[in-house]
Write an enzyme that holds these catalytic residues in place. Sequence first.
Site, PDB file in Angstrom:
ATOM      1  N   GLU A   1      76.269  29.460  42.560  1.00 14.94           N
ATOM      2  CA  GLU A   1      76.652  30.836  42.887  1.00 14.94           C
ATOM      3  C   GLU A   1      77.410  30.844  44.213  1.00 14.94           C
ATOM      4  O   GLU A   1      77.052  30.110  45.145  1.00 14.94           O
ATOM      5  CB  GLU A   1      75.381  31.691  43.004  1.00 14.94           C
ATOM      6  CG  GLU A   1      75.612  33.134  43.404  1.00 14.94           C
ATOM      7  CD  GLU A   1      74.319  33.863  43.727  1.00 14.94           C
ATOM      8  OE1 GLU A   1      74.292  35.104  43.595  1.00 14.94           O
ATOM      9  OE2 GLU A   1      73.329  33.201  44.109  1.00 14.94           O
TER      10      GLU A   1
ATOM     11  N   LYS B   1      76.368  38.722  36.699  1.00 14.31           N
ATOM     12  CA  LYS B   1      74.953  38.945  36.993  1.00 14.31           C
ATOM     13  C   LYS B   1      74.543  40.348  36.582  1.00 14.31           C
ATOM     14  O   LYS B   1      75.173  41.333  36.977  1.00 14.31           O
ATOM     15  CB  LYS B   1      74.696  38.730  38.485  1.00 14.31           C
ATOM     16  CG  LYS B   1      73.228  38.778  38.877  1.00 14.31           C
ATOM     17  CD  LYS B   1      73.060  38.461  40.365  1.00 14.31           C
ATOM     18  CE  LYS B   1      71.581  38.430  40.746  1.00 14.31           C
ATOM     19  NZ  LYS B   1      71.414  38.137  42.191  1.00 14.31           N
TER      20      LYS B   1
ATOM     21  N   CYS C   1      70.709  33.299  40.227  1.00 13.30           N
ATOM     22  CA  CYS C   1      69.819  33.483  41.373  1.00 13.30           C
ATOM     23  C   CYS C   1      68.497  34.143  41.000  1.00 13.30           C
ATOM     24  O   CYS C   1      67.761  33.637  40.164  1.00 13.30           O
ATOM     25  CB  CYS C   1      70.550  34.255  42.462  1.00 13.30           C
ATOM     26  SG  CYS C   1      69.837  34.014  44.119  1.00 13.30           S
TER      27      CYS C   1
END
Length: 557
Positions: free
Chosen positions: A310, A372, A423
């Site tokens: 990321e 995301k 994440c």
Amino acid sequence: MPSGSDTTEEAVSGTPPDGPVPSAELGATAVTARPRRARRLAALARREALRTGLAVVSGLALGLAFPPYDLWPLSLAAVAALSLLTRGRTARQGAWTGFVFGLPFFLILLKWLHVVGWDAVVGLSIAEALFVTLLGAALAVTSRLPLWPLWTACLWVAEEWARDRLPFGGFPWGRLAFANTGSPFTPLAALGGAPLVTFAVALAGALTAACAATLWGLRREGTLRRAVPAFEAFGLAAAVALAGFAVPVPTKADDTADIAIVQGNVQQAGMDFLGRPMKILDNHATATEKLAADIKAGRAKKPDLVIWPENSSDLDPFQYPQAYDRIDRAVKAIGVPVLVGALVDHPSKKGYVFNEGIVWDPKKGPGASYTKQHPVPFGEYVPFREQLSKIITRFQRVPRDFYPGNHTGVLQLGPARLGDVICFEVAYDEIVHDTVGAGARALVIQTNNATYGRTGQPEQQLAMSKLRAVEHGRAVVTAATSGISAVVAPDGTVTHRIPEFTQGVVSARIPLRDETTLADRVGAAPEWALAIVGLLSCAAAVASGRRGRTKDEKGQQ
């Protein structure tokens, strides 16, 4: 009528026969009432001091059950302690015990947030502890019911169910399952996911508490026969703890893929990890080009695909030609598809960005991408920005809001169909479950933990990857800008790892699997069922208490 009779009009109305009480006398009464109230509070504090202290110590012990300490047996001890401390108490007393248990637990668990500010640690810890406050009240109310250890375990699941979803999409950190990613309970994740692991840990802890409570009650005049329930509770706790050994964890590969994880590293840890523009991108591109040189020289085997973490591109490659060109040169050098993490400007909404994983092909350039789905509130977007930014100026450090994606991250990279999860999304059951359900044969966690480097947060996130591997029977590849990058096998073991703040490349052959686990097939059903049972047990306890009070009142009449 004699003075002092309670049948006079004055007595009924509360007004003395001689007229209203002068204000001076009322003031004197209030003054004398204050010391009495203070004495009562002091007596209450003295009475509850030991119990409060034990709850604080138990909460700290639960915090030590999680990474980076990894003392998972303390999760059982902490559940048992909270069960004993709330047993037989009122709902209000249980709520207080739950709060003083939950606050130190979250303070030690979330201390990595001190990078942002200790006020953030305290504020989030208080917010999360409020859920444990409700749990404490519920445990106290249901502790008088038959089979109370069962209801205790269900209530732990209900508390985590609520905390995973509320507010702003929830914050699942601190689930009992995440403290047990390398314990005998871990294989249960393949049957019912993280909720079933939490249930089993809480049930074993509550049964241990039942054993201790029974033995304590026999300390003066106990007999072997009266101790039988204690032995039964202990035996059941042991059976629950060992049940995971009977669960098969599927690991057989249908195919394999050779991958390379690039950890480019950052200039420094903390809020200002980015450094100068292009620095992080250049770190990852340089490490990739070095791998390409090693392959050309015969020192390394060419992978099927490469994974960058990321934010591995700190500039939007579609807005900054120099970023696009730097990525493209590195991808062409390695000659295989690369999954690149980048922040990309929203095409039509000014002030919004996408947090994306982009498949970059050496011939075709950028292609399919995943955005995301669950941005972090107050970290990646600011709710009520206009109002809160006036009060908390620190929110100005989040100048743009992340815009959520609307689909799962199943991406084809060379020969592998991988599921991208970015994440903190690894903490959310639904996102990972839907990604596997959409056809992911292995999972990739692209993450950037540079802000929280050397604080214990990367270890906590890696533990979640270990649980997801067992839950879904998939290899899990974690790619981090500054660490911890790792490869986790489907049985939850870490096979490869790059330490924090080290530039490096990990090459590994990962299994690609099509078979799903029972946890994949049942989804969130076990969690909902257990949470509902916990709430129903509360309702039953409240109804039982009311019936008992009604009978007492009738008996007095």
